[in-house]
Structures are given as structure tokens and as C-alpha cells.
Design a protein around this motif. Structure first.
Motif, short mmCIF file in Angstrom:
data_model
loop_
_atom_site.label_atom_id
_atom_site.label_comp_id
_atom_site.label_asym_id
_atom_site.label_seq_id
_atom_site.Cartn_x
_atom_site.Cartn_y
_atom_site.Cartn_z
N ASP A 98 39.57 64.46 -37.57
CA ASP A 98 40.11 65.41 -38.55
C ASP A 98 41.63 65.38 -38.38
O ASP A 98 42.18 66.00 -37.48
N CYS A 108 45.59 65.96 -39.66
CA CYS A 108 46.20 67.10 -40.36
C CYS A 108 45.18 68.24 -40.39
O CYS A 108 44.87 68.81 -41.44
N CYS A 109 44.64 68.57 -39.21
CA CYS A 109 43.44 69.39 -39.13
C CYS A 109 43.65 70.85 -39.48
O CYS A 109 42.68 71.55 -39.79
N GLY A 110 44.89 71.36 -39.41
CA GLY A 110 45.08 72.78 -39.66
C GLY A 110 44.24 73.59 -38.70
O GLY A 110 44.26 73.39 -37.49
N ASP A 164 47.12 67.78 -35.34
CA ASP A 164 48.02 68.38 -36.33
C ASP A 164 49.42 68.41 -35.75
O ASP A 164 49.59 68.47 -34.52
N GLU A 175 51.59 70.84 -36.32
CA GLU A 175 52.01 72.23 -36.15
C GLU A 175 51.39 72.84 -34.90
O GLU A 175 50.15 72.91 -34.79
N ALA A 179 48.80 75.56 -35.62
CA ALA A 179 47.53 75.03 -36.10
C ALA A 179 46.68 74.52 -34.94
O ALA A 179 45.47 74.75 -34.89
N VAL A 180 47.29 73.83 -34.00
CA VAL A 180 46.56 73.30 -32.86
C VAL A 180 45.96 74.44 -32.03
O VAL A 180 44.80 74.37 -31.60
N GLN A 228 48.38 67.45 -30.46
CA GLN A 228 49.48 67.78 -31.37
C GLN A 228 50.39 66.57 -31.54
O GLN A 228 50.72 65.88 -30.58
N ASP A 278 52.43 63.78 -34.80
CA ASP A 278 52.59 63.31 -36.18
C ASP A 278 51.55 62.24 -36.51
O ASP A 278 51.64 61.10 -36.03
N THR A 335 52.60 72.15 -44.67
CA THR A 335 51.18 71.99 -44.99
C THR A 335 50.94 71.85 -46.49
O THR A 335 49.81 71.57 -46.91
N THR A 393 52.59 61.73 -47.63
CA THR A 393 51.81 61.72 -46.40
C THR A 393 50.56 60.87 -46.57
O THR A 393 50.15 60.15 -45.65
#
Length: 266
Positions: free
Chosen positions: A98, A100-102, A122, A124, A127-128, A144, A146, A189, A199
Motif C-alpha cells: 500500500d 502512499c498509504c495515508g 507514506d 507523511e 500518516a505513518v 516512512q 518517498d 495528499t 506522482t
């Protein structure tokens, strides 16, 4: 300060603030609040425009109660369609990512229906932290960073199913989003660059290095972006097809990495 003394009063306040589903929201807030003081505080936040999911601290996603902290992207109902499409090709024991899992909603949803090796990442930190709670029941490995830089090297070339719910709102269109998204969710996001696909291009460009032969990539886009997204997949060595759920307004582009002699994952 006005204190709601009845459910009718709470519904009235929410409706006056523009909440279309005031009755449903009132029920959720009342269910979540531990006492009258918290009920009032939650009501004030919602009336001021704070998204309901931040007020109650969670969102429903494919039957799961996903914890959502302020500053974390709120999973959308239409994205349930992306998960449904991915589950069609997710075999037991698959390596699933997953990206960019948010809050980790997509990974949690897949893992709740299949026994898989789950990874999520992710960029952020908030978010993690949130995803850690949501993925804990399935022992998802979380990191965490990019995009692919965040993933462990040992799964390079071994990913069977890659879900990437990347930001895809064109930069100039962010101002047109509803205030709940525009004012409260992190811009990173939402902002997909000039055409919304910046992205997505980066994800597609690295996919063949990380997918197993026959591995699958799933992304969500808007209807007018779909043809360009399919062309991007093809450019970077993936097959590309589009599936649409008209009711949800969801468009999912599905790519498969098929080097010579490979077969799709069953």
C-alpha cells in the motif's frame, strides 16, 4: 455556549451548518462522545467545518473502522472500488504494498480479506503513525519515505499487488475542492501537479523494478485523466486497462508487468 440537550437540537445545529446528512452525523457523534462535555466539543468542531472523520476519529472503509487523525488523508468511499479490483487478483500469500498509504485503509482492507505479506509506506509522519494502529492487526510492515525509497530492499522485484492511491488533483483545481478537503487535509495528499498525474508517473516509472513478473499495479484517477494514465503505464512497460464504477464515480487503471515469458498472478 449552547449545549445540545436533545438529538433534535444536535441535528438542527448540524443542518444549519450545512451538513447534508445531519441525522446520520448526529448519531455518529452521539455514539462516539463519552459524555455531554465531549459531545458539545465535538459538535462545535463539526459545526465549524472540521471533517466528521476528524471529529469522531475514524472512517468506515469496506466494513472496517479506520482510525483517522487530524492532518491525515481521509479514505474515500469510491476508493473501495480500487480495493475490490485488487482483491480479484490477490492470491493467499501474495506480497502486497500500500504505497502512499495515508491511514492504511487500502492495505488493511486487503489484509482483512486475504492472508498476505503486507507492506505500507507514506511520506507523511502523521500518516505513518496513524497507519501503524490500523495495520497492527495484520502485522503490516510500515515505513516512512518517498514512494519506493521507503520500501525494504528485500521486496524489490517481488511485489505481487501494488496499490497506489496517489494524489491526483491538478494543482490549479485544488481551490475548487470542498472546504473540508481544501482546508483540513495536507496539500501533499491532494496535489498531483499540473495535470494531476505527476506522482502517478513516478510510481509507474519505478513499477517494473519492484513488481514481480506478472505483478499488478492499481491506481485511481479521474475520468478525464484515465486515457493519459493508461498511456503512462504503457510507456513504462505495463499493460493498461480501465475499470469504472459509475455509482461510486470511481476510475481504476490496472497495469500488469509482463516481461517475456511471464504469466499474470492468479
Amino acid at each position: 455556549m449552547s449545549v445540545p440537550t436533545s438529538s433534535a437540537d444536535l441535528v438542527s445545529r448540524l443542518r444549519a451548518a450545512g451538513c447534508v446528512f445531519a441525522e446520520d452525523e448526529a448519531a455518529l457523534i452521539t455514539e462516539t462522545a463519552r459524555d455531554a462535555t465531549e459531545l458539545e466539543a465535538m459538535t462545535v468542531r463539526r459545526v465549524s467545518g472540521v471533517p466528521l472523520e476528524y471529529v469522531v476519529g475514524w472512517a468506515w472503509f469496506r466494513g472496517l473502522r479506520i482510525a483517522v487523525d487530524p492532518g491525515v488523508f481521509i479514505p474515500r468511499r469510491r476508493t473501495e472500488f480500487l480495493v475490490a479490483e485488487a482483491l480479484r487478483v490477490t492470491a493467499p500469500g501474495a506480497v502486497v504494498v500500500d504505497l502512499c498509504c495515508g491511514a492504511g485503509a487500502l492495505g488493511a482492507a486487503v489484509a482483512s480479506e486475504r492472508e498476505v505479506s503486507l507492506y505500507a509506506a507514506d511520506i507523511e509522519p502523521a500518516a505513518v503513525r496513524c497507519a501503524e494502529r490500523n495495520l497492527a492487526p495484520w502485522q503490516g510492515a510500515l515505513s516512512q519515505g518517498d514512494l519506493y525509497d521507503a520500501l525494504p530492499a528485500q521486496i524489490r522485484g517481488r511485489i505481487d499487488v501494488l496499490l497506489a492511491n496517489v494524489p491526483y488533483v491538478p494543482t490549479d483545481e485544488i481551490r475548487l475542492l470542498p472546504p473540508e478537503a481544501r482546508l483540513y487535509e495536507p496539500r501533499v495528499t491532494l496535489d498531483g501537479g499540473p495535470d494531476g498525474l505527476s506522482t502517478l508517473r513516478r510510481v509507474a516509472a519505478g513499477a517494473t523494478d519492484w513488481l514481480a513478473p506478472g505483478g499488478h499495479l492499481f491506481v485511481e484517477v479521474s475520468d478525464h485523466q484515465a486515457p493519459v494514465a493508461q498511456a503512462v503505464f504503457t510507456e513504462y512497460g505495463l499493460t493498461a486497462d480501465l475499470t469504472v464504477d459509475e455509482e461510486l464515480g470511481a476510475n481504476v487503471v490496472h497495469g500488469i508487468y509482463l516481461p517475456v515469458g511471464a504469466n499474470p498472478v492468479a
